[in-house]
Design a protein around this motif. Structure first.
Motif, short mmCIF file in Angstrom:
data_model
loop_
_atom_site.label_atom_id
_atom_site.label_comp_id
_atom_site.label_asym_id
_atom_site.label_seq_id
_atom_site.Cartn_x
_atom_site.Cartn_y
_atom_site.Cartn_z
N GLN A 217 5.61 -61.59 -57.73
CA GLN A 217 6.31 -61.13 -56.53
C GLN A 217 5.90 -61.96 -55.32
O GLN A 217 6.74 -62.30 -54.46
CB GLN A 217 6.00 -59.65 -56.30
CG GLN A 217 6.62 -58.73 -57.34
CD GLN A 217 6.20 -57.28 -57.15
OE1 GLN A 217 5.34 -56.99 -56.30
NE2 GLN A 217 6.78 -56.37 -57.94
N LYS A 218 4.62 -62.32 -55.24
CA LYS A 218 4.13 -63.12 -54.12
C LYS A 218 4.75 -64.52 -54.14
O LYS A 218 5.15 -65.06 -53.10
CB LYS A 218 2.61 -63.21 -54.19
CG LYS A 218 1.98 -63.93 -53.02
CD LYS A 218 0.46 -63.90 -53.14
CE LYS A 218 -0.18 -64.63 -51.95
NZ LYS A 218 -1.67 -64.63 -52.05
N LYS A 219 4.86 -65.11 -55.35
CA LYS A 219 5.48 -66.43 -55.46
C LYS A 219 6.95 -66.38 -55.09
O LYS A 219 7.47 -67.29 -54.44
CB LYS A 219 5.31 -66.95 -56.89
CG LYS A 219 3.90 -67.40 -57.23
CD LYS A 219 3.86 -68.00 -58.63
CE LYS A 219 2.46 -68.52 -58.96
NZ LYS A 219 2.40 -69.11 -60.32
N ALA A 220 7.64 -65.34 -55.51
CA ALA A 220 9.06 -65.22 -55.18
C ALA A 220 9.26 -65.07 -53.67
O ALA A 220 10.19 -65.65 -53.09
CB ALA A 220 9.66 -64.03 -55.93
N ALA A 221 8.39 -64.29 -53.03
CA ALA A 221 8.50 -64.12 -51.57
C ALA A 221 8.23 -65.43 -50.84
O ALA A 221 8.93 -65.78 -49.87
CB ALA A 221 7.52 -63.04 -51.12
N LEU A 222 7.22 -66.18 -51.30
CA LEU A 222 6.92 -67.47 -50.68
C LEU A 222 8.08 -68.45 -50.85
O LEU A 222 8.41 -69.22 -49.93
CB LEU A 222 5.64 -68.03 -51.30
CG LEU A 222 5.13 -69.35 -50.73
CD1 LEU A 222 4.80 -69.19 -49.24
CD2 LEU A 222 3.89 -69.83 -51.48
N LYS A 223 8.73 -68.39 -51.99
CA LYS A 223 9.88 -69.27 -52.24
C LYS A 223 11.04 -68.93 -51.31
O LYS A 223 11.71 -69.83 -50.78
CB LYS A 223 10.30 -69.12 -53.71
CG LYS A 223 11.45 -70.01 -54.12
CD LYS A 223 11.77 -69.82 -55.59
CE LYS A 223 12.96 -70.67 -56.01
NZ LYS A 223 13.28 -70.48 -57.45
#
Length: 343
Positions: A16-22
């Motif tokens: 979820q953190k990676k998706a938000a950063l993307k």
């Protein structure tokens, strides 16, 4: 259990953190008026330019095709099999649209033969498989197939699959049935071997080889511990061997086979009589079968001496074993002296 759940929860939070950063990077790029390119996008790779192979028109010329075939034959005569095999592979791969069917078959035949000498099991199996598929009822093609097969090594599983597929497509083709029987015989599965040989016998009952195979499979089956009516099985096996003797017109080999079968099951009186018949005959040498494009020197290397078709020495040796076991040592020595002494 709790530890696994905690690991799954941490992994989910990380994704979820990676998706938000993307999403943040994408929004920032669009706000700045730039094109957005994802780091893990694989569908926007640079277009690969097709490189035309050198000498593209080389294989279109018939003279050049003949030159390639002659070159492979010359390399074979010089025993430079690997180099010839590389040329055959490249020619079949690059020139399959240009080579006539006859020349492709000639190249595959050369490739299968040289693969036999070089232990190149994969290419040899591919070549001979194609030849068999083109000529499913050719005995010569199946002889070549069976000669390459023992050298195939890792291709054995592919051979089994190919044989099953081929038999389902050509139910009246006898060679693959006999080959399956041979495989069961090698594994000492004599009941399965007898079943396969009998299947071939239904299609070709007047063939001496098939009668010999059925007879030997039934004789070997009698030596097992699970068979109840062994005497009947021995009688059936000998019946097929006698049928082979009739078809071979009382040849030395057929007489020896019956004597050896009787010796195998302990009927030594009958075995002695047939061994003596073999000793009374002299078999002339027959030419060794030659496969297509086979180097004759390799085929006859181990058969340079005369008498390689004569079975008198084998019969004499077995006869001396019977005499020796019965205590007739003088007879045993005399048989060896008369028939197994080198000049």
């Amino acid at each position: 259990m709790l530890e696994d759940r905690s690991k799954a929860s941490r992994a989910r939070k990380l994704l979820q953190k990676k998706a938000a950063l993307k999403e943040e990077k994408k929004a920032a790029a669009l706000a700045a008026g730039l094109d957005w390119h994802s780091d893990d996008a694989n569908d926007e790779s640079e277009e690969e330019h097709f490189k035309e192979p050198p000498l593209v028109n080389l294989l279109k010329d018939e003279e050049q095709q003949d030159l390639i075939i002659d070159l492979c034959k010359a390399l074979e005569s010089l025993e430079r099999y690997y180099e010839a095999l590389d040329i055959i592979k490249l020619a079949l791969k690059s020139g399959h649209n240009f080579f006539p069917v006859e020349k492709q078959q000639q190249l595959r035949s050369l490739g299968a033969q040289m693969a036999y000498y070089t232990m190149d099991s994969k290419h040899g199996f591919d070549c001979i498989k194609h030849i068999v598929q083109q000529h499913p009822y050719s005995i010569t093609a199946w002889n070549c197939y069976y000669k390459v097969l023992p050298r195939s090594g890792k291709c054995y599983s592919r051979h089994c699959k190919f044989l099953r597929f081929f038999r389902s497509k050509h139910k009246d083709c006898i060679p693959p049935i006999v080959i399956s029987g041979h495989q069961f015989t090698v594994l000492s599965h004599h009941q399965d071997a007898a079943r396969e040989y009998l299947e071939a016998y239904k299609l070709l009952p007047e063939n001496p080889l098939i009668n010999l195979c059925v007879g030997t499979a039934l004789i070997n089956l009698t030596l097992g511990h699970r068979l109840q009516n062994k005497h009947q099985c021995i009688a059936q096996g000998l019946a097929f061997l006698y049928n082979s003797l009739r078809l071979c017109e009382n040849s030395q080999e057929a007489l020896y086979n019956i004597g050896r079968a009787c010796h195998h099951v302990g009927l030594v009186t009958l075995a002695v009589s047939y061994y003596e018949k073999v000793l009374a005959m002299k078999e002339k040498d027959h030419p060794i079968p030659k496969l297509p494009n086979e180097n004759w020197d390799h085929a006859v290397e181990n058969h340079k001496k005369d008498g390689y078709c004569d079975l008198r020495r084998e019969a004499a040796f077995n006869l001396h074993l019977i005499y020796k076991k019965c205590g007739a040592m003088d007879l045993a020595r005399q048989v060896l002296k008369d028939h197994c002494t080198f000049d």
